[in-house]
Design a protein around this motif. Sequence first.
Motif, PDB file in Angstrom:
ATOM      1  N   ARG A 118       0.851  -1.193   0.000  1.00 18.75           N
ATOM      2  CA  ARG A 118       0.000   0.000   0.000  1.00 18.75           C
ATOM      3  C   ARG A 118       0.887   1.243   0.000  1.00 18.75           C
ATOM      4  N   SER A 119       0.304   2.341  -0.425  1.00 17.72           N
ATOM      5  CA  SER A 119       1.011   3.627  -0.334  1.00 17.72           C
ATOM      6  C   SER A 119       0.161   4.556   0.528  1.00 17.72           C
ATOM      7  N   GLY A 120       0.774   5.128   1.509  1.00 16.05           N
ATOM      8  CA  GLY A 120       0.041   6.002   2.431  1.00 16.05           C
ATOM      9  C   GLY A 120       0.311   5.615   3.873  1.00 16.05           C
ATOM     10  N   ALA A 121      -0.284   6.364   4.771  1.00 14.05           N
ATOM     11  CA  ALA A 121      -0.069   6.133   6.199  1.00 14.05           C
ATOM     12  C   ALA A 121      -0.920   4.973   6.694  1.00 14.05           C
ATOM     13  N   VAL A 122      -0.308   4.117   7.491  1.00 12.38           N
ATOM     14  CA  VAL A 122      -1.011   2.970   8.071  1.00 12.38           C
ATOM     15  C   VAL A 122      -1.807   3.432   9.285  1.00 12.38           C
ATOM     16  N   LYS A 123      -3.036   2.940   9.390  1.00  8.72           N
ATOM     17  CA  LYS A 123      -3.889   3.262  10.527  1.00  8.72           C
ATOM     18  C   LYS A 123      -4.324   1.956  11.199  1.00  8.72           C
ATOM     19  N   ILE A 124      -4.067   1.836  12.486  1.00  2.00           N
ATOM     20  CA  ILE A 124      -4.488   0.646  13.232  1.00  2.00           C
ATOM     21  C   ILE A 124      -5.960   0.797  13.603  1.00  2.00           C
ATOM     22  N   LEU A 125      -6.752  -0.189  13.192  1.00  7.58           N
ATOM     23  CA  LEU A 125      -8.187  -0.169  13.464  1.00  7.58           C
ATOM     24  C   LEU A 125      -8.527  -0.848  14.783  1.00  7.58           C
ATOM     25  N   GLN A 126      -7.834  -1.940  15.064  1.00  5.90           N
ATOM     26  CA  GLN A 126      -8.124  -2.688  16.291  1.00  5.90           C
ATOM     27  C   GLN A 126      -6.905  -3.503  16.685  1.00  5.90           C
ATOM     28  N   LEU A 127      -6.674  -3.588  17.978  1.00  4.94           N
ATOM     29  CA  LEU A 127      -5.554  -4.367  18.506  1.00  4.94           C
ATOM     30  C   LEU A 127      -6.059  -5.153  19.713  1.00  4.94           C
ATOM     31  N   GLU A 128      -6.045  -6.470  19.597  1.00  2.00           N
ATOM     32  CA  GLU A 128      -6.479  -7.340  20.693  1.00  2.00           C
ATOM     33  C   GLU A 128      -5.296  -8.191  21.135  1.00  2.00           C
ATOM     34  N   SER A 129      -4.751  -7.861  22.282  1.00  2.00           N
ATOM     35  CA  SER A 129      -3.556  -8.544  22.769  1.00  2.00           C
ATOM     36  C   SER A 129      -3.865  -9.406  23.980  1.00  2.00           C
ATOM     37  N   PRO A 130      -3.631 -10.713  23.902  1.00  2.00           N
ATOM     38  CA  PRO A 130      -3.868 -11.586  25.064  1.00  2.00           C
ATOM     39  C   PRO A 130      -2.863 -11.365  26.187  1.00  2.00           C
ATOM     40  N   THR A 131      -1.768 -10.678  25.886  1.00  2.00           N
ATOM     41  CA  THR A 131      -0.758 -10.419  26.918  1.00  2.00           C
ATOM     42  C   THR A 131      -0.891  -9.019  27.512  1.00  2.00           C
ATOM     43  N   ALA A 132      -1.911  -8.270  27.082  1.00  2.00           N
ATOM     44  CA  ALA A 132      -2.077  -6.893  27.562  1.00  2.00           C
ATOM     45  C   ALA A 132      -2.206  -6.853  29.085  1.00  2.00           C
ATOM     46  N   TYR A 133      -1.513  -5.909  29.682  1.00  2.00           N
ATOM     47  CA  TYR A 133      -1.550  -5.656  31.128  1.00  2.00           C
ATOM     48  C   TYR A 133      -1.085  -6.863  31.949  1.00  2.00           C
ATOM     49  N   SER A 134      -0.272  -7.711  31.338  1.00  2.00           N
ATOM     50  CA  SER A 134       0.306  -8.832  32.078  1.00  2.00           C
ATOM     51  C   SER A 134       1.320  -8.287  33.080  1.00  2.00           C
ATOM     52  N   LEU A 135       1.250  -8.774  34.314  1.00  3.25           N
ATOM     53  CA  LEU A 135       2.149  -8.278  35.360  1.00  3.25           C
ATOM     54  C   LEU A 135       3.525  -8.924  35.287  1.00  3.25           C
ATOM     55  N   THR A 136       3.618 -10.029  34.577  1.00  7.69           N
ATOM     56  CA  THR A 136       4.897 -10.726  34.418  1.00  7.69           C
ATOM     57  C   THR A 136       5.100 -11.053  32.939  1.00  7.69           C
ATOM     58  N   GLY A 137       6.146 -11.816  32.644  1.00  9.83           N
ATOM     59  CA  GLY A 137       6.412 -12.182  31.269  1.00  9.83           C
ATOM     60  C   GLY A 137       5.309 -13.058  30.691  1.00  9.83           C
ATOM     61  N   ALA A 138       5.070 -12.909  29.394  1.00  9.64           N
ATOM     62  CA  ALA A 138       4.035 -13.701  28.723  1.00  9.64           C
ATOM     63  C   ALA A 138       4.276 -13.656  27.223  1.00  9.64           C
ATOM     64  N   THR A 139       3.777 -14.673  26.531  1.00 12.89           N
ATOM     65  CA  THR A 139       3.876 -14.731  25.075  1.00 12.89           C
ATOM     66  C   THR A 139       2.501 -15.048  24.511  1.00 12.89           C
ATOM     67  N   GLY A 140       2.113 -14.341  23.469  1.00 13.35           N
ATOM     68  CA  GLY A 140       0.803 -14.566  22.871  1.00 13.35           C
ATOM     69  C   GLY A 140       0.716 -13.921  21.502  1.00 13.35           C
ATOM     70  N   LYS A 141      -0.393 -14.170  20.830  1.00  5.97           N
ATOM     71  CA  LYS A 141      -0.597 -13.632  19.475  1.00  5.97           C
ATOM     72  C   LYS A 141      -1.628 -12.508  19.521  1.00  5.97           C
ATOM     73  N   THR A 142      -1.187 -11.343  19.098  1.00  2.00           N
ATOM     74  CA  THR A 142      -2.051 -10.171  19.054  1.00  2.00           C
ATOM     75  C   THR A 142      -2.796 -10.133  17.728  1.00  2.00           C
ATOM     76  N   ARG A 143      -4.093  -9.922  17.800  1.00  2.00           N
ATOM     77  CA  ARG A 143      -4.895  -9.776  16.582  1.00  2.00           C
ATOM     78  C   ARG A 143      -4.869  -8.308  16.185  1.00  2.00           C
ATOM     79  N   LEU A 144      -4.290  -8.029  15.019  1.00  2.00           N
ATOM     80  CA  LEU A 144      -4.088  -6.648  14.580  1.00  2.00           C
ATOM     81  C   LEU A 144      -4.868  -6.389  13.297  1.00  2.00           C
ATOM     82  N   ALA A 145      -5.790  -5.446  13.365  1.00  2.00           N
ATOM     83  CA  ALA A 145      -6.549  -5.025  12.182  1.00  2.00           C
ATOM     84  C   ALA A 145      -6.050  -3.639  11.788  1.00  2.00           C
ATOM     85  N   TRP A 146      -5.670  -3.491  10.530  1.00  3.77           N
ATOM     86  CA  TRP A 146      -5.113  -2.224  10.072  1.00  3.77           C
ATOM     87  C   TRP A 146      -5.568  -1.912   8.658  1.00  3.77           C
TER      88      TRP A 146
END
Length: 205
Positions: free
Chosen positions: A114-142
């Motif tokens: 694409r040509s132009g600025a990328v805009k993130i529409l939605q970000l769903e992270s299973p590791t969001a606000y984790s108090l310790t280390g964690a690994t997961g797959k973030t669903r990114l809509a852009w």
Amino acid sequence: MIAAHDEVPPAAVPHRAARGPRAWWLGLAPSRRRVLRALLAVGVILVLVVSAVLARFLSVENAERDADLALVQAEVKGDVATMLDRLGGCRQSRSQSSCVASVKADASNPRLRRSGAVKILQLESPTAYSLTGATGKTRLAWTVIGTLPVVQCVEVRRTGNFLTGIHIALIGLSAPIPGEGKCTKETTIEKEEEEATAVERGTAK
């Protein structure tokens, strides 16, 4: 007898005791004042420390968003080298060859160029606000304004903890998935909720 013209001196009026915070403070013993001052200082320090830790912890979410955005911006340009730099764990992973091949495939995918600025529409992270280390797959809509949205899965690894600091590393990027697709397996509860919603809408299979 007292003459009529003699005046009786008025009775002494007792002074009203002083009141208020200042009077209460001055009425304390010096040793108690020192204790209260020390407690107040400790309280102020604790508030400042907690505020600093909380601000740093919350800033991690912005850090992941910025890292995802930078990765996608390189992807839409077909910039493989920058994508690999953003995916810090790609070159060091056991499946290095497949990871690099996946990055090259995404970079050369006509649908993602694409040509132009990328805009993130939605970000769903299973590791969001984790108090310790964690690994997961973030669903990114852009998207890029004027083009169709794209959904991809970004594998994220968080290390550290909320006291010493949490660090973000992107270690994988999937090919585009369907718009309603998910990056993590649905739990039993999520499946039941989806089925109940489908029944209410009359779209159950």
